[in-house]
Motif scaffolding. Structure first.
Motif, PDB file in Angstrom:
ATOM      1  N   PHE A 174      30.635 -13.603 -82.786  1.00 51.98           N
ATOM      2  CA  PHE A 174      29.674 -13.473 -83.889  1.00 51.98           C
ATOM      3  C   PHE A 174      28.509 -12.548 -83.537  1.00 51.98           C
ATOM      4  O   PHE A 174      27.807 -12.071 -84.428  1.00 51.98           O
ATOM      5  CB  PHE A 174      29.150 -14.849 -84.301  1.00 51.98           C
ATOM      6  CG  PHE A 174      30.160 -15.665 -85.059  1.00 51.98           C
ATOM      7  CD1 PHE A 174      30.349 -15.461 -86.418  1.00 51.98           C
ATOM      8  CD2 PHE A 174      30.934 -16.622 -84.417  1.00 51.98           C
ATOM      9  CE1 PHE A 174      31.281 -16.205 -87.135  1.00 51.98           C
ATOM     10  CE2 PHE A 174      31.873 -17.375 -85.121  1.00 51.98           C
ATOM     11  CZ  PHE A 174      32.049 -17.164 -86.485  1.00 51.98           C
ATOM     12  N   GLY A 175      28.280 -12.355 -82.241  1.00 49.58           N
ATOM     13  CA  GLY A 175      27.320 -11.342 -81.821  1.00 49.58           C
ATOM     14  C   GLY A 175      25.852 -11.715 -81.905  1.00 49.58           C
ATOM     15  O   GLY A 175      24.986 -10.870 -81.682  1.00 49.58           O
ATOM     16  N   LEU A 204      40.880 -26.497 -78.447  1.00 47.72           N
ATOM     17  CA  LEU A 204      40.872 -25.063 -78.138  1.00 47.72           C
ATOM     18  C   LEU A 204      40.617 -24.871 -76.647  1.00 47.72           C
ATOM     19  O   LEU A 204      39.807 -25.595 -76.044  1.00 47.72           O
ATOM     20  CB  LEU A 204      39.765 -24.350 -78.913  1.00 47.72           C
ATOM     21  CG  LEU A 204      39.898 -24.247 -80.429  1.00 47.72           C
ATOM     22  CD1 LEU A 204      38.635 -23.625 -81.030  1.00 47.72           C
ATOM     23  CD2 LEU A 204      41.130 -23.416 -80.804  1.00 47.72           C
ATOM     24  N   ALA A 205      41.285 -23.888 -76.076  1.00 47.86           N
ATOM     25  CA  ALA A 205      40.970 -23.516 -74.689  1.00 47.86           C
ATOM     26  C   ALA A 205      39.504 -23.089 -74.614  1.00 47.86           C
ATOM     27  O   ALA A 205      38.981 -22.470 -75.547  1.00 47.86           O
ATOM     28  CB  ALA A 205      41.871 -22.369 -74.243  1.00 47.86           C
ATOM     29  N   LEU A 255      34.715 -19.718 -76.063  1.00 50.58           N
ATOM     30  CA  LEU A 255      33.750 -18.715 -75.615  1.00 50.58           C
ATOM     31  C   LEU A 255      33.929 -17.414 -76.383  1.00 50.58           C
ATOM     32  O   LEU A 255      32.956 -16.820 -76.873  1.00 50.58           O
ATOM     33  CB  LEU A 255      33.914 -18.490 -74.112  1.00 50.58           C
ATOM     34  CG  LEU A 255      32.978 -17.460 -73.489  1.00 50.58           C
ATOM     35  CD1 LEU A 255      31.526 -17.951 -73.528  1.00 50.58           C
ATOM     36  CD2 LEU A 255      33.385 -17.170 -72.042  1.00 50.58           C
ATOM     37  N   ALA A 256      35.170 -16.979 -76.501  1.00 51.60           N
ATOM     38  CA  ALA A 256      35.439 -15.701 -77.188  1.00 51.60           C
ATOM     39  C   ALA A 256      34.991 -15.763 -78.647  1.00 51.60           C
ATOM     40  O   ALA A 256      34.377 -14.821 -79.161  1.00 51.60           O
ATOM     41  CB  ALA A 256      36.930 -15.369 -77.094  1.00 51.60           C
ATOM     42  N   ARG A 257      35.302 -16.875 -79.318  1.00 53.52           N
ATOM     43  CA  ARG A 257      34.903 -16.985 -80.725  1.00 53.52           C
ATOM     44  C   ARG A 257      33.379 -17.040 -80.867  1.00 53.52           C
ATOM     45  O   ARG A 257      32.816 -16.430 -81.773  1.00 53.52           O
ATOM     46  CB  ARG A 257      35.511 -18.248 -81.352  1.00 53.52           C
ATOM     47  CG  ARG A 257      37.003 -18.164 -81.563  1.00 53.52           C
ATOM     48  CD  ARG A 257      37.447 -19.267 -82.517  1.00 53.52           C
ATOM     49  NE  ARG A 257      38.882 -19.499 -82.410  1.00 53.52           N
ATOM     50  CZ  ARG A 257      39.541 -20.391 -83.139  1.00 53.52           C
ATOM     51  NH1 ARG A 257      38.898 -21.145 -84.017  1.00 53.52           N
ATOM     52  NH2 ARG A 257      40.837 -20.549 -82.990  1.00 53.52           N
ATOM     53  N   LEU A 279      31.097 -24.330 -70.292  1.00 53.56           N
ATOM     54  CA  LEU A 279      30.910 -23.442 -71.449  1.00 53.56           C
ATOM     55  C   LEU A 279      29.451 -22.988 -71.542  1.00 53.56           C
ATOM     56  O   LEU A 279      29.179 -21.798 -71.785  1.00 53.56           O
ATOM     57  CB  LEU A 279      31.321 -24.160 -72.739  1.00 53.56           C
ATOM     58  CG  LEU A 279      31.120 -23.354 -74.023  1.00 53.56           C
ATOM     59  CD1 LEU A 279      32.003 -22.096 -74.033  1.00 53.56           C
ATOM     60  CD2 LEU A 279      31.407 -24.215 -75.258  1.00 53.56           C
ATOM     61  N   LEU A 280      28.527 -23.901 -71.342  1.00 52.13           N
ATOM     62  CA  LEU A 280      27.108 -23.526 -71.382  1.00 52.13           C
ATOM     63  C   LEU A 280      26.801 -22.471 -70.316  1.00 52.13           C
ATOM     64  O   LEU A 280      26.080 -21.496 -70.577  1.00 52.13           O
ATOM     65  CB  LEU A 280      26.238 -24.773 -71.159  1.00 52.13           C
ATOM     66  CG  LEU A 280      26.213 -25.778 -72.309  1.00 52.13           C
ATOM     67  CD1 LEU A 280      25.621 -27.118 -71.847  1.00 52.13           C
ATOM     68  CD2 LEU A 280      25.420 -25.239 -73.501  1.00 52.13           C
ATOM     69  N   ARG A 281      27.372 -22.673 -69.129  1.00 55.83           N
ATOM     70  CA  ARG A 281      27.143 -21.716 -68.040  1.00 55.83           C
ATOM     71  C   ARG A 281      27.703 -20.345 -68.399  1.00 55.83           C
ATOM     72  O   ARG A 281      27.057 -19.309 -68.188  1.00 55.83           O
ATOM     73  CB  ARG A 281      27.790 -22.259 -66.758  1.00 55.83           C
ATOM     74  CG  ARG A 281      27.420 -21.504 -65.507  1.00 55.83           C
ATOM     75  CD  ARG A 281      27.930 -22.213 -64.265  1.00 55.83           C
ATOM     76  NE  ARG A 281      29.387 -22.360 -64.268  1.00 55.83           N
ATOM     77  CZ  ARG A 281      30.028 -23.527 -64.283  1.00 55.83           C
ATOM     78  NH1 ARG A 281      29.350 -24.657 -64.270  1.00 55.83           N
ATOM     79  NH2 ARG A 281      31.350 -23.572 -64.290  1.00 55.83           N
TER      80      ARG A 281
END
Ligand code: SF4
Length: 217
Positions: free
Chosen positions: A65-66, A53-54, A59-61, A86-88
């Motif tokens: 979930f909020g 996955l990009a 990140l978007a997924r 991604l963590l950043r």
């Protein structure tokens, strides 16, 4: 692999099962692949397969979930170049971010806003030769060290390491976790109390809610 793509096993929301964040709603991003083979590993399903996955999609997924809390786990997430950015980005999005890592990879480049939950592998795991003890120098009061213990020999090994390296003073919590189905939690509690150890007994809450063999919950 490039840092704009990650190999992902699953992304889902549940409650956090471990660490001092246990019980809180949490989104889990589980990467595929691990370079260790701990004897008691309970996520062997994440060794293979997965979906490329990009990073922007991951990140978007994860944000979708909020939950205020997001954990990057595996497998071993730090095997993938995309883990650090991604963590950043999760931190930039205002999330409280955890990473669970085997303790074999270098943790020094992880964004300092992240809470690092770093395993230390005792002999019973079969992987104690892979512990990267240099990581101890990078630990802060945001971080937690986790020992998964299979038996009394593992406990004695962990107790001595905690004392020798003064680990309880270096991190937010030292976690002692019994291997589910191998070491009775009551025994572990009795040992910790008898020795007056400054550690937190860490049970895998999700296994008590959904059972020991259910994945993705
Ligand atoms: S490091 Fe984690 S995912 Fe890898 S084999 Fe050990 S327990 Fe399993």
């Amino acid at each position: 692999m490039r840092d704009d793509v990650l190999l992902i096993h699953e992304i889902y929301a549940s409650i956090q099962g471990e660490s001092s964040f246990a019980g809180l709603p949490c989104t889990f991003v589980r990467t595929t692949g691990c370079n260790l083979r701990c004897s008691w590993c309970d996520t062997t399903q994440a060794f293979h397969g997965g979906e490329k996955l990009a990073r922007s999609e991951v990140l978007a997924r994860a944000l979708g979930f909020g939950t205020p809390l997001v954990e990057l786990t595996g497998g071993e997430p730090l095997l993938q170049a995309g883990a650090l950015p991604l963590l950043r980005e999760l931190c930039d999005a205002g999330k409280t971010v955890l990473i669970e890592t085997s303790g074999e990879r270098d943790i020094s480049q992880i964004d300092p806003r992240v809470h690092r939950i770093v395993d230390v592998k005792p002999p019973g795991s079969g992987e104690s030769a892979r512990n990267r003890y240099e990581n101890f120098a990078h630990l802060t009061q945001r971080d937690e060290l986790k020992f998964v213990l299979a038996d009394r020999a593992d406990y004695d090994w962990a107790r001595e390491l905690v004392a020798r390296e003064r680990l309880a003073e270096r991190v937010r919590h030292v976690l002692f976790s019994p291997v589910h189905g191998a070491l009775d939690a009551r025994e572990l509690v009795a040992w910790v109390l008898a020795d007056g150890l400054p550690v937190r007994v860490n049970l895998q809450l999700h296994k008590y809610v959904w059972g020991a063999t259910v994945a993705g919950v």
